[in-house]
Design a protein around this motif. Structure first.
Motif, PDB file in Angstrom:
ATOM      1  N   GLU A 240       0.825  -1.203   0.000  1.00 12.37           N
ATOM      2  CA  GLU A 240       0.000   0.000   0.000  1.00 12.37           C
ATOM      3  C   GLU A 240       0.863   1.259   0.000  1.00 12.37           C
ATOM      4  O   GLU A 240       0.577   2.218  -0.724  1.00 12.37           O
ATOM      5  CB  GLU A 240      -0.946   0.005   1.207  1.00 12.37           C
ATOM      6  CG  GLU A 240      -2.073  -0.997   1.092  1.00 12.37           C
ATOM      7  CD  GLU A 240      -2.924  -1.099   2.348  1.00 12.37           C
ATOM      8  OE1 GLU A 240      -2.510  -0.573   3.415  1.00 12.37           O
ATOM      9  OE2 GLU A 240      -3.997  -1.718   2.269  1.00 12.37           O
ATOM     10  N   ALA A 241       1.931   1.262   0.792  1.00  8.23           N
ATOM     11  CA  ALA A 241       2.828   2.415   0.839  1.00  8.23           C
ATOM     12  C   ALA A 241       3.502   2.623  -0.518  1.00  8.23           C
ATOM     13  O   ALA A 241       3.640   3.758  -0.986  1.00  8.23           O
ATOM     14  CB  ALA A 241       3.875   2.231   1.934  1.00  8.23           C
ATOM     15  N   GLU A 242       3.894   1.533  -1.158  1.00  4.73           N
ATOM     16  CA  GLU A 242       4.515   1.633  -2.474  1.00  4.73           C
ATOM     17  C   GLU A 242       3.522   2.171  -3.505  1.00  4.73           C
ATOM     18  O   GLU A 242       3.868   3.019  -4.326  1.00  4.73           O
ATOM     19  CB  GLU A 242       5.032   0.266  -2.911  1.00  4.73           C
ATOM     20  CG  GLU A 242       5.771   0.290  -4.230  1.00  4.73           C
ATOM     21  CD  GLU A 242       6.322  -1.063  -4.620  1.00  4.73           C
ATOM     22  OE1 GLU A 242       6.396  -1.329  -5.839  1.00  4.73           O
ATOM     23  OE2 GLU A 242       6.678  -1.853  -3.726  1.00  4.73           O
ATOM     24  N   ALA A 243       2.287   1.695  -3.447  1.00  8.02           N
ATOM     25  CA  ALA A 243       1.252   2.170  -4.373  1.00  8.02           C
ATOM     26  C   ALA A 243       0.974   3.653  -4.164  1.00  8.02           C
ATOM     27  O   ALA A 243       0.826   4.410  -5.129  1.00  8.02           O
ATOM     28  CB  ALA A 243      -0.024   1.350  -4.203  1.00  8.02           C
ATOM     29  N   GLU A 244       0.928   4.082  -2.902  1.00 10.40           N
ATOM     30  CA  GLU A 244       0.709   5.502  -2.603  1.00 10.40           C
ATOM     31  C   GLU A 244       1.856   6.356  -3.118  1.00 10.40           C
ATOM     32  O   GLU A 244       1.647   7.425  -3.691  1.00 10.40           O
ATOM     33  CB  GLU A 244       0.534   5.704  -1.102  1.00 10.40           C
ATOM     34  CG  GLU A 244      -0.790   5.213  -0.553  1.00 10.40           C
ATOM     35  CD  GLU A 244      -0.879   5.346   0.960  1.00 10.40           C
ATOM     36  OE1 GLU A 244      -0.062   6.076   1.558  1.00 10.40           O
ATOM     37  OE2 GLU A 244      -1.769   4.708   1.540  1.00 10.40           O
ATOM     38  N   ALA A 245       3.076   5.894  -2.919  1.00  6.97           N
ATOM     39  CA  ALA A 245       4.245   6.636  -3.390  1.00  6.97           C
ATOM     40  C   ALA A 245       4.242   6.745  -4.908  1.00  6.97           C
ATOM     41  O   ALA A 245       4.555   7.811  -5.462  1.00  6.97           O
ATOM     42  CB  ALA A 245       5.526   5.962  -2.906  1.00  6.97           C
ATOM     43  N   MET A 246       3.860   5.668  -5.585  1.00  2.00           N
ATOM     44  CA  MET A 246       3.799   5.703  -7.044  1.00  2.00           C
ATOM     45  C   MET A 246       2.706   6.664  -7.515  1.00  2.00           C
ATOM     46  O   MET A 246       2.903   7.410  -8.474  1.00  2.00           O
ATOM     47  CB  MET A 246       3.567   4.303  -7.595  1.00  2.00           C
ATOM     48  CG  MET A 246       4.776   3.395  -7.439  1.00  2.00           C
ATOM     49  SD  MET A 246       4.480   1.693  -7.965  1.00  2.00           S
ATOM     50  CE  MET A 246       4.186   1.918  -9.708  1.00  2.00           C
TER      51      MET A 246
ATOM     52  N   ALA B 229       3.951  10.218  -7.024  1.00  2.00           N
ATOM     53  CA  ALA B 229       4.948  10.558  -8.037  1.00  2.00           C
ATOM     54  C   ALA B 229       4.277  10.824  -9.378  1.00  2.00           C
ATOM     55  O   ALA B 229       4.649  11.763 -10.096  1.00  2.00           O
ATOM     56  CB  ALA B 229       5.975   9.435  -8.162  1.00  2.00           C
ATOM     57  N   GLU B 230       3.282  10.025  -9.702  1.00  2.00           N
ATOM     58  CA  GLU B 230       2.558  10.215 -10.959  1.00  2.00           C
ATOM     59  C   GLU B 230       1.782  11.528 -10.942  1.00  2.00           C
ATOM     60  O   GLU B 230       1.763  12.265 -11.931  1.00  2.00           O
ATOM     61  CB  GLU B 230       1.597   9.049 -11.190  1.00  2.00           C
ATOM     62  CG  GLU B 230       0.936   9.063 -12.553  1.00  2.00           C
ATOM     63  CD  GLU B 230       0.087   7.838 -12.780  1.00  2.00           C
ATOM     64  OE1 GLU B 230      -1.073   8.015 -13.191  1.00  2.00           O
ATOM     65  OE2 GLU B 230       0.579   6.726 -12.546  1.00  2.00           O
ATOM     66  N   ALA B 231       1.161  11.838  -9.809  1.00  2.00           N
ATOM     67  CA  ALA B 231       0.417  13.093  -9.684  1.00  2.00           C
ATOM     68  C   ALA B 231       1.353  14.289  -9.801  1.00  2.00           C
ATOM     69  O   ALA B 231       1.021  15.285 -10.457  1.00  2.00           O
ATOM     70  CB  ALA B 231      -0.324  13.117  -8.345  1.00  2.00           C
ATOM     71  N   GLN B 232       2.525  14.217  -9.193  1.00  2.00           N
ATOM     72  CA  GLN B 232       3.505  15.305  -9.307  1.00  2.00           C
ATOM     73  C   GLN B 232       3.992  15.441 -10.725  1.00  2.00           C
ATOM     74  O   GLN B 232       4.188  16.560 -11.226  1.00  2.00           O
ATOM     75  CB  GLN B 232       4.679  15.055  -8.364  1.00  2.00           C
ATOM     76  CG  GLN B 232       4.339  15.253  -6.897  1.00  2.00           C
ATOM     77  CD  GLN B 232       5.508  14.944  -5.988  1.00  2.00           C
ATOM     78  OE1 GLN B 232       6.567  14.492  -6.444  1.00  2.00           O
ATOM     79  NE2 GLN B 232       5.335  15.183  -4.713  1.00  2.00           N
TER      80      GLN B 232
END
Length: 118
Positions: free
Chosen positions: A101-107, A110-113
């Motif tokens: 879940e943490a990895e998915a949130e980070a991805m 990053a995509e949103a940025q």
């Protein structure tokens, strides 16, 4: 002489695991089930099970098969060790889910940025 790393203990354990797998004639599923049974017999902590979550998933092992292993070894290792193993397996799965879940949130962040910069 070997190159020094920042994780010599983990590196050694990984090398031992690779060596064991290369020398073992068991199929992938049997190997993981055997290792899980050994962990239960040793009353291993959750972190030890954590290393086996991904291989168990890749071997298409089901929760029922893991339960069957615990049922099979219960008369030999005892109730306390089996209950401890079930708890540690659950903890390891929880850690795995939290990491995913943490990895998915980070991805996603990053995509949103990346999109906001474009």
């Amino acid at each position: 002489m070997a190159t020094r790393s920042g994780t010599p203990v983990l590196d050694t354990l990984a090398a031992m695991t690779v060596d064991s797998i290369e020398r073992c004639g068991l199929d992938e599923r049997t190997l993981i089930l055997t290792r899980l049974a050994a962990l239960a017999a040793m009353d291993a902590p959750a972190i030890s099970y954590l290393a086996h979550v991904d291989p168990a998933i890749k071997a298409n092992l089901t929760a029922e098969q893991l339960q069957d292993v615990l049922v099979a070894i219960a008369p030999v290792v005892g109730t306390a060790r089996v209950m401890s193993a079930a708890t540690h397996i659950t903890e390891a799965l929880g850690i795995t889910i939290a990491l995913a879940e943490a990895e998915a949130e980070a991805m996603a962040e990053a995509e949103a940025q990346s999109r906001s910069r474009a």
